[in-house]
Design a protein around this motif. Structure first.
Motif, PDB file in Angstrom:
ATOM      1  N   LEU A 155      -2.126  -6.016   4.213  1.00 16.92           N
ATOM      2  CA  LEU A 155      -3.225  -7.001   4.071  1.00 16.92           C
ATOM      3  C   LEU A 155      -4.407  -6.600   3.045  1.00 16.92           C
ATOM      4  CD1 LEU A 155      -3.338  -7.709   7.892  1.00 16.92           C
ATOM      5  CD2 LEU A 155      -2.542  -9.096   6.010  1.00 16.92           C
ATOM      6  N   ARG A 156      -4.482  -5.473   2.951  1.00 12.25           N
ATOM      7  CA  ARG A 156      -5.543  -4.877   1.860  1.00 12.25           C
ATOM      8  C   ARG A 156      -4.986  -4.440   0.356  1.00 12.25           C
ATOM      9  NH1 ARG A 156      -9.859  -0.537   4.534  1.00 12.25           N
ATOM     10  NH2 ARG A 156     -10.407  -1.850   5.883  1.00 12.25           N
ATOM     11  N   CYS A 157      -3.823  -4.329   0.398  1.00 11.43           N
ATOM     12  CA  CYS A 157      -3.197  -4.021  -0.889  1.00 11.43           C
ATOM     13  C   CYS A 157      -3.531  -5.193  -2.053  1.00 11.43           C
ATOM     14  CB  CYS A 157      -1.593  -3.527  -0.728  1.00 11.43           C
ATOM     15  SG  CYS A 157      -1.118  -3.254  -2.442  1.00 11.43           S
ATOM     16  N   ILE A 158      -3.765  -4.741  -3.207  1.00  8.14           N
ATOM     17  CA  ILE A 158      -3.930  -6.018  -4.084  1.00  8.14           C
ATOM     18  C   ILE A 158      -2.999  -5.788  -5.283  1.00  8.14           C
ATOM     19  CG2 ILE A 158      -6.370  -6.477  -3.747  1.00  8.14           C
ATOM     20  CD1 ILE A 158      -7.277  -4.519  -5.893  1.00  8.14           C
ATOM     21  N   TYR A 159      -2.012  -4.903  -4.985  1.00 10.43           N
ATOM     22  CA  TYR A 159      -0.897  -4.605  -6.067  1.00 10.43           C
ATOM     23  C   TYR A 159      -1.364  -4.085  -7.348  1.00 10.43           C
ATOM     24  CZ  TYR A 159       1.396  -7.118  -2.423  1.00 10.43           C
ATOM     25  OH  TYR A 159       1.915  -7.479  -1.270  1.00 10.43           O
ATOM     26  N   CYS A 160      -2.421  -3.400  -7.342  1.00 11.51           N
ATOM     27  CA  CYS A 160      -3.278  -3.080  -8.710  1.00 11.51           C
ATOM     28  C   CYS A 160      -2.427  -1.930  -9.414  1.00 11.51           C
ATOM     29  CB  CYS A 160      -4.588  -2.473  -8.483  1.00 11.51           C
ATOM     30  SG  CYS A 160      -4.732  -0.971  -7.576  1.00 11.51           S
ATOM     31  N   GLY A 161      -1.662  -1.125  -8.658  1.00  9.51           N
ATOM     32  CA  GLY A 161      -1.002  -0.097  -9.299  1.00  9.51           C
ATOM     33  C   GLY A 161      -1.688   1.393  -9.443  1.00  9.51           C
ATOM     34  N   TYR A 162      -2.726   1.378  -9.171  1.00 10.05           N
ATOM     35  CA  TYR A 162      -3.796   2.574  -9.182  1.00 10.05           C
ATOM     36  C   TYR A 162      -3.153   3.772  -8.807  1.00 10.05           C
ATOM     37  CZ  TYR A 162      -7.380  -0.006 -11.471  1.00 10.05           C
ATOM     38  OH  TYR A 162      -8.352  -0.728 -12.177  1.00 10.05           O
ATOM     39  N   CYS A 163      -2.274   3.409  -7.461  1.00  2.00           N
ATOM     40  CA  CYS A 163      -1.984   4.591  -6.899  1.00  2.00           C
ATOM     41  C   CYS A 163      -0.595   5.286  -7.708  1.00  2.00           C
ATOM     42  CB  CYS A 163      -1.503   4.020  -5.423  1.00  2.00           C
ATOM     43  SG  CYS A 163      -0.380   2.517  -5.569  1.00  2.00           S
ATOM     44  N   GLU A 164       0.053   4.117  -8.132  1.00  2.09           N
ATOM     45  CA  GLU A 164       1.113   4.778  -9.083  1.00  2.09           C
ATOM     46  C   GLU A 164       0.625   5.664 -10.344  1.00  2.09           C
ATOM     47  OE1 GLU A 164       4.869   2.294 -10.629  1.00  2.09           O
ATOM     48  OE2 GLU A 164       3.221   1.830 -11.730  1.00  2.09           O
ATOM     49  N   GLU A 165      -0.360   4.996 -10.913  1.00  3.49           N
ATOM     50  CA  GLU A 165      -1.045   5.642 -12.095  1.00  3.49           C
ATOM     51  C   GLU A 165      -1.522   7.082 -11.879  1.00  3.49           C
ATOM     52  OE1 GLU A 165      -1.963   4.632 -15.004  1.00  3.49           O
ATOM     53  OE2 GLU A 165      -0.927   2.823 -15.110  1.00  3.49           O
ATOM     54  N   VAL A 166      -2.070   7.286 -10.579  1.00  2.00           N
ATOM     55  CA  VAL A 166      -2.713   8.499 -10.393  1.00  2.00           C
ATOM     56  C   VAL A 166      -1.690   9.681  -9.819  1.00  2.00           C
ATOM     57  CG1 VAL A 166      -4.984   7.543 -10.265  1.00  2.00           C
ATOM     58  CG2 VAL A 166      -3.702   7.817  -8.002  1.00  2.00           C
ATOM     59  N   CYS A 167      -0.734   9.067  -9.319  1.00  2.00           N
ATOM     60  CA  CYS A 167       0.175  10.176  -8.809  1.00  2.00           C
ATOM     61  C   CYS A 167       0.631  11.142  -9.443  1.00  2.00           C
ATOM     62  CB  CYS A 167       1.350   9.493  -7.914  1.00  2.00           C
ATOM     63  SG  CYS A 167       2.424  10.534  -6.882  1.00  2.00           S
ATOM     64  N   PRO A 168       0.315  12.379  -9.236  1.00  2.00           N
ATOM     65  CA  PRO A 168       0.946  13.428 -10.071  1.00  2.00           C
ATOM     66  C   PRO A 168       2.587  13.913  -9.831  1.00  2.00           C
ATOM     67  CG  PRO A 168      -0.182  14.490  -8.371  1.00  2.00           C
ATOM     68  CD  PRO A 168      -0.277  13.078  -8.127  1.00  2.00           C
ATOM     69  N   GLU A 169       3.026  13.316  -8.779  1.00  2.00           N
ATOM     70  CA  GLU A 169       4.460  13.759  -8.432  1.00  2.00           C
ATOM     71  C   GLU A 169       5.630  12.595  -8.665  1.00  2.00           C
ATOM     72  OE1 GLU A 169       5.240  16.506  -7.463  1.00  2.00           O
ATOM     73  OE2 GLU A 169       3.052  17.159  -7.618  1.00  2.00           O
ATOM     74  N   GLU A 170       5.063  11.237  -9.109  1.00  2.00           N
ATOM     75  CA  GLU A 170       5.785  10.188  -9.417  1.00  2.00           C
ATOM     76  C   GLU A 170       6.262   9.866  -8.082  1.00  2.00           C
ATOM     77  OE1 GLU A 170       9.103   9.776 -12.287  1.00  2.00           O
ATOM     78  OE2 GLU A 170       7.408   8.713 -13.616  1.00  2.00           O
ATOM     79  N   ALA A 171       5.534  10.095  -6.879  1.00  2.00           N
ATOM     80  CA  ALA A 171       6.037   9.878  -5.440  1.00  2.00           C
ATOM     81  C   ALA A 171       5.616   8.447  -5.072  1.00  2.00           C
ATOM     82  CB  ALA A 171       5.291  10.997  -4.785  1.00  2.00           C
ATOM     83  N   ILE A 172       4.708   7.732  -5.561  1.00  2.00           N
ATOM     84  CA  ILE A 172       4.497   6.290  -4.964  1.00  2.00           C
ATOM     85  C   ILE A 172       4.634   5.465  -6.379  1.00  2.00           C
ATOM     86  CG2 ILE A 172       2.084   6.666  -5.255  1.00  2.00           C
ATOM     87  CD1 ILE A 172       1.773   4.926  -2.899  1.00  2.00           C
TER      88      ILE A 172
END
Ligand code: SF4
Ligand code: SF4
Length: 228
Positions: free
Chosen positions: A118-135
């Motif tokens: 309900l909060r996610c805005i699909y910005c993709g920042y989580c993917e950008e910062v993940c050092p493990e390509e885990a998300i």
């Protein structure tokens, strides 16, 4: 009386309005214009369609599409090491997790990992910062909840095998390599890194006290004048 109420404002529909076009008899009937509109709609029926009968027909988005963020499952386990960077970068604070220790090589894993969709805005920042390509951002746009609790995706719902995310992972590899050039070259084996292994490489077999003593002895030893 206010100035703009002294004279009636010119009505745009008034025939006296200087820019108004005079309608001829047929135009005043409106029927020819209605038939013109119907004829235009009829012609469109035989042209190629650009719409889909969703949800019977599903759209397969390209790899660049940012759908629901998911956790990458690699050999039956999450790649995530619960570093918390994604939660830190997430603008609407949609991610929460608790790190725990494991005997696996990666040593840390998320005991629980939740994304509040309900909060996610699909910005993709989580993917950008993940050092493990885990998300990564998946192709899933078909997201329906029946309650607020239902909108909180836990680890079992977030995990997707890496084989099903191959297009996005490939896209990220090309995209990130282009972005960072030779400075950043993601290697899949980076996901299996271990502090213990690193210590093993560097381990001299000395305790911390011995290491400090050794360092003191090294510092007090005059440097050799020759390189051999
Ligand atoms: S896509 Fe953006 S908003 Fe959604 S979880 Fe990731 S960082 Fe948060
Ligand atoms: S940034 Fe990546 S490794 Fe770190 S907690 Fe988030 S998903 Fe896990």
């Amino acid at each position: 009386m206010a100035k703009n109420l002294e004279k009636p404002v010119v009505n745009a529909l008034s025939e006296n309005y200087k820019n108004e076009r005079k309608l001829n008899f047929l135009e005043k009937l409106y029927l020819p214009e209605i038939f013109k509109g119907l004829w235009y709609s009829f012609k469109q029926m035989f042209k190629p369609k650009f719409t889909m009968n969703y949800p019977e027909e599903k759209w397969d988005p390209p790899a660049i599409f940012r759908g629901r963020p998911v956790l990458v499952e690699d050999h039956g386990k999450e790649r995530c090491v619960a570093c918390g960077l994604c939660a830190r970068a997430c603008p609407p604070l949609a991610i929460s997790m608790q790190a725990s220790e494991t005997d696996d090589e990666k040593e840390r894993y998320p005991d629980f990992f939740e994304i509040n969709m309900l909060r996610c805005i699909y910005c993709g920042y989580c993917e950008e910062v993940c050092p493990e390509e885990a998300i990564v951002m998946s192709k899933d746009y078909d997201i329906v909840f029946e309650s607020r609790e239902d909108a909180i995706y836990d680890k079992p719902r977030l995990l997707v095998p890496k084989e099903d995310l191959s297009e996005r992972l490939e896209y990220l590899r090309n995209y990130k390599n282009r972005q960072f050039g030779s400075f950043w070259n993601f290697q899949e084996e980076n996901n299996i890194h271990s502090v213990r292994d690193r210590d093993r490489d560097w381990n001299t077999g000395l305790s911390l006290v011995d290491m400090v003593e050794q360092q003191k002895r090294n510092d007090s030893t005059p440097a050799s004048k020759s390189w051999s």
